[in-house]
Design a protein around this motif. Structure first.
Motif, mmCIF file in Angstrom:
data_model
loop_
_atom_site.group_PDB
_atom_site.id
_atom_site.type_symbol
_atom_site.label_atom_id
_atom_site.label_comp_id
_atom_site.label_asym_id
_atom_site.label_seq_id
_atom_site.Cartn_x
_atom_site.Cartn_y
_atom_site.Cartn_z
ATOM 1 N N ASP A 1 0.693 -1.208 0.026
ATOM 2 C CA ASP A 1 0.011 -0.046 0.020
ATOM 3 C C ASP A 1 1.042 1.197 0.156
ATOM 4 O O ASP A 1 0.544 2.144 -0.563
ATOM 5 N N VAL A 2 1.762 1.519 0.916
ATOM 6 C CA VAL A 2 2.596 2.727 1.073
ATOM 7 C C VAL A 2 3.776 2.625 0.008
ATOM 8 O O VAL A 2 3.926 3.630 -0.453
ATOM 9 N N PHE A 3 4.626 1.559 -0.279
ATOM 10 C CA PHE A 3 5.873 1.772 -1.196
ATOM 11 C C PHE A 3 5.444 1.428 -2.694
ATOM 12 O O PHE A 3 5.959 1.675 -3.447
ATOM 13 N N GLY A 4 4.364 0.329 -2.629
ATOM 14 C CA GLY A 4 3.917 0.212 -4.208
ATOM 15 C C GLY A 4 4.504 -1.140 -4.453
ATOM 16 O O GLY A 4 4.541 -1.630 -5.732
ATOM 17 N N PHE A 5 4.849 -2.332 -3.397
ATOM 18 C CA PHE A 5 5.236 -3.201 -4.085
ATOM 19 C C PHE A 5 4.074 -3.924 -4.367
ATOM 20 O O PHE A 5 3.036 -3.880 -4.278
ATOM 21 N N GLU A 6 4.388 -5.388 -5.020
ATOM 22 C CA GLU A 6 3.420 -6.057 -5.412
ATOM 23 C C GLU A 6 3.677 -7.572 -4.896
ATOM 24 O O GLU A 6 4.771 -8.133 -4.873
ATOM 25 N N LYS A 7 2.702 -8.418 -4.596
ATOM 26 C CA LYS A 7 2.823 -9.527 -4.042
ATOM 27 C C LYS A 7 2.984 -10.669 -5.281
ATOM 28 O O LYS A 7 2.532 -10.746 -6.248
ATOM 29 N N ARG A 8 4.199 -11.460 -5.032
ATOM 30 C CA ARG A 8 4.586 -12.356 -6.098
ATOM 31 C C ARG A 8 4.111 -13.703 -5.646
ATOM 32 O O ARG A 8 3.686 -14.738 -6.239
ATOM 33 N N LEU A 9 4.735 -13.954 -4.120
ATOM 34 C CA LEU A 9 4.359 -15.422 -3.653
ATOM 35 C C LEU A 9 4.325 -14.963 -2.112
ATOM 36 O O LEU A 9 5.116 -14.471 -1.537
ATOM 37 N N VAL A 10 3.379 -15.744 -1.423
ATOM 38 C CA VAL A 10 3.198 -15.785 0.093
ATOM 39 C C VAL A 10 2.847 -17.068 0.533
ATOM 40 O O VAL A 10 1.868 -17.682 0.079
ATOM 41 N N LEU A 11 3.724 -17.439 1.277
ATOM 42 C CA LEU A 11 3.521 -18.889 1.631
ATOM 43 C C LEU A 11 3.238 -19.029 3.228
ATOM 44 O O LEU A 11 4.026 -18.522 3.950
ATOM 45 N N PRO A 12 2.010 -19.201 3.641
ATOM 46 C CA PRO A 12 1.427 -19.198 4.835
ATOM 47 C C PRO A 12 1.957 -20.222 5.790
ATOM 48 O O PRO A 12 2.126 -21.190 5.318
ATOM 49 N N VAL B 1 5.566 9.098 -3.230
ATOM 50 C CA VAL B 1 5.797 8.057 -2.281
ATOM 51 C C VAL B 1 5.904 8.605 -0.914
ATOM 52 O O VAL B 1 5.472 8.224 0.208
ATOM 53 N N TYR B 2 6.521 9.789 -0.596
ATOM 54 C CA TYR B 2 6.563 10.711 0.350
ATOM 55 C C TYR B 2 5.452 10.904 1.065
ATOM 56 O O TYR B 2 5.121 10.540 2.452
ATOM 57 N N GLN B 3 4.348 11.222 0.041
ATOM 58 C CA GLN B 3 3.177 11.684 0.872
ATOM 59 C C GLN B 3 2.306 10.406 1.298
ATOM 60 O O GLN B 3 1.463 10.448 2.305
ATOM 61 N N ARG B 4 2.474 9.143 0.654
ATOM 62 C CA ARG B 4 1.816 7.924 1.069
ATOM 63 C C ARG B 4 2.591 7.401 2.434
ATOM 64 O O ARG B 4 1.855 7.155 3.399
ATOM 65 N N VAL B 5 3.888 7.758 2.782
ATOM 66 C CA VAL B 5 4.635 7.204 3.939
ATOM 67 C C VAL B 5 4.110 8.338 5.081
ATOM 68 O O VAL B 5 3.854 7.807 6.204
ATOM 69 N N LYS B 6 3.865 9.562 4.724
ATOM 70 C CA LYS B 6 3.455 10.532 5.766
ATOM 71 C C LYS B 6 1.819 10.282 6.179
ATOM 72 O O LYS B 6 1.831 10.364 7.210
ATOM 73 N N ARG B 7 1.170 9.809 5.006
ATOM 74 C CA ARG B 7 -0.214 9.403 5.462
ATOM 75 C C ARG B 7 -0.233 8.128 6.426
ATOM 76 O O ARG B 7 -1.085 7.925 7.247
ATOM 77 N N ALA B 8 0.782 7.069 6.034
ATOM 78 C CA ALA B 8 0.950 5.888 6.954
ATOM 79 C C ALA B 8 1.695 6.271 8.485
ATOM 80 O O ALA B 8 1.728 5.566 9.125
ATOM 81 N N ASN B 9 1.986 7.457 8.513
ATOM 82 C CA ASN B 9 2.497 7.929 10.014
ATOM 83 C C ASN B 9 3.866 7.286 10.115
ATOM 84 O O ASN B 9 4.386 6.959 11.433
ATOM 85 N N ALA B 10 4.474 6.872 9.222
ATOM 86 C CA ALA B 10 5.907 6.191 9.218
ATOM 87 C C ALA B 10 6.810 7.257 9.508
ATOM 88 O O ALA B 10 6.569 8.485 9.391
ATOM 89 N N LEU C 1 5.475 -18.084 6.125
ATOM 90 C CA LEU C 1 7.146 -18.885 6.044
ATOM 91 C C LEU C 1 7.943 -18.053 5.415
ATOM 92 O O LEU C 1 9.181 -18.209 5.259
ATOM 93 N N HIS C 2 7.674 -17.685 3.896
ATOM 94 C CA HIS C 2 8.338 -17.039 3.048
ATOM 95 C C HIS C 2 7.423 -16.127 2.199
ATOM 96 O O HIS C 2 6.350 -16.513 1.594
ATOM 97 N N ALA C 3 7.754 -14.965 1.743
ATOM 98 C CA ALA C 3 7.082 -14.165 0.897
ATOM 99 C C ALA C 3 8.063 -13.473 -0.272
ATOM 100 O O ALA C 3 9.242 -13.376 0.189
ATOM 101 N N GLN C 4 7.406 -13.125 -1.190
ATOM 102 C CA GLN C 4 8.367 -12.507 -2.424
ATOM 103 C C GLN C 4 7.326 -11.437 -2.876
ATOM 104 O O GLN C 4 6.288 -11.584 -3.139
ATOM 105 N N LEU C 5 8.060 -10.099 -2.651
ATOM 106 C CA LEU C 5 7.391 -8.920 -3.025
ATOM 107 C C LEU C 5 8.131 -8.164 -4.174
ATOM 108 O O LEU C 5 9.526 -8.095 -3.911
ATOM 109 N N THR C 6 7.604 -8.029 -5.283
ATOM 110 C CA THR C 6 8.332 -7.233 -6.576
ATOM 111 C C THR C 6 8.088 -5.755 -6.444
ATOM 112 O O THR C 6 7.298 -5.445 -6.194
#
Length: 145
Positions: free
Chosen positions: A30-41, A98-107, A48-53
């Motif tokens: 949501d904040v940085f713009g990554f996309e899920k490639r793989l998430v192993l629950p 991205v800066y604005q999204r980071v600020k909105r996320a209170n990071a 257990l393992h996740a890959q974000l692109t």
């Protein structure tokens, strides 16, 4: 001498651990713009393992609770006084967006937006669990004359 790196999209992939990896995945997307490639629950709602692109780059992550051989080498930022032994740089087209999204996320912004020279606009922040990210328009792959 032939190149050592494998001929692949990205030859360096940062690996991170998060206490709440599911929440971190959503935040990073949501904040940085990554996309899920793989998430192993995992069996307990963990990851257990996740890959974000992001573009042609990728990060891998897992829940901090996964104490495999690799996991035992990792400490969370708050366990070492918020310090870092490495940070991750994210090259973006529009650092201000991205800066604005980071600020909105209170990071936490640890180094505010700067313009070092043309093409080097960026800032540094902490994500929701304290990992430090440098985000900017600087492209280290571009040659300068």
């Amino acid at each position: 001498m032939p190149p050592m790196a494998k001929d692949t999209t990205s030859t360096v992939t940062p690996c991170l651990r998060y206490r709440d990896a599911n929440r971190a995945i959503a935040w990073l997307c949501d904040v940085f713009g990554f996309e899920k490639r793989l998430v192993l629950p995992g069996p307990y709602g963990d990851v257990l393992h996740a890959q974000l692109t992001f573009g042609n780059g990728m990060i891998m992550l897992a829940s901090a609770s996964v104490q495999d051989h690799f996991g035992k080498l990792i400490r969370m930022p708050d366990e070492i006084g918020g310090m870092q032994t490495q940070t991750t740089c994210l090259t973006v087209r529009d650092a201000d967006a991205v800066y604005q999204r980071v600020k909105r996320a209170n990071a936490e912004i640890v180094l505010d937006m700067v313009d070092a020279e043309p093409g080097m606009r960026g800032f540094t922040c902490r994500d929701l669990e304290g990992h430090v990210w440098s985000i900017g328009e600087y492209d280290p792959w571009q040659t300068t004359d």
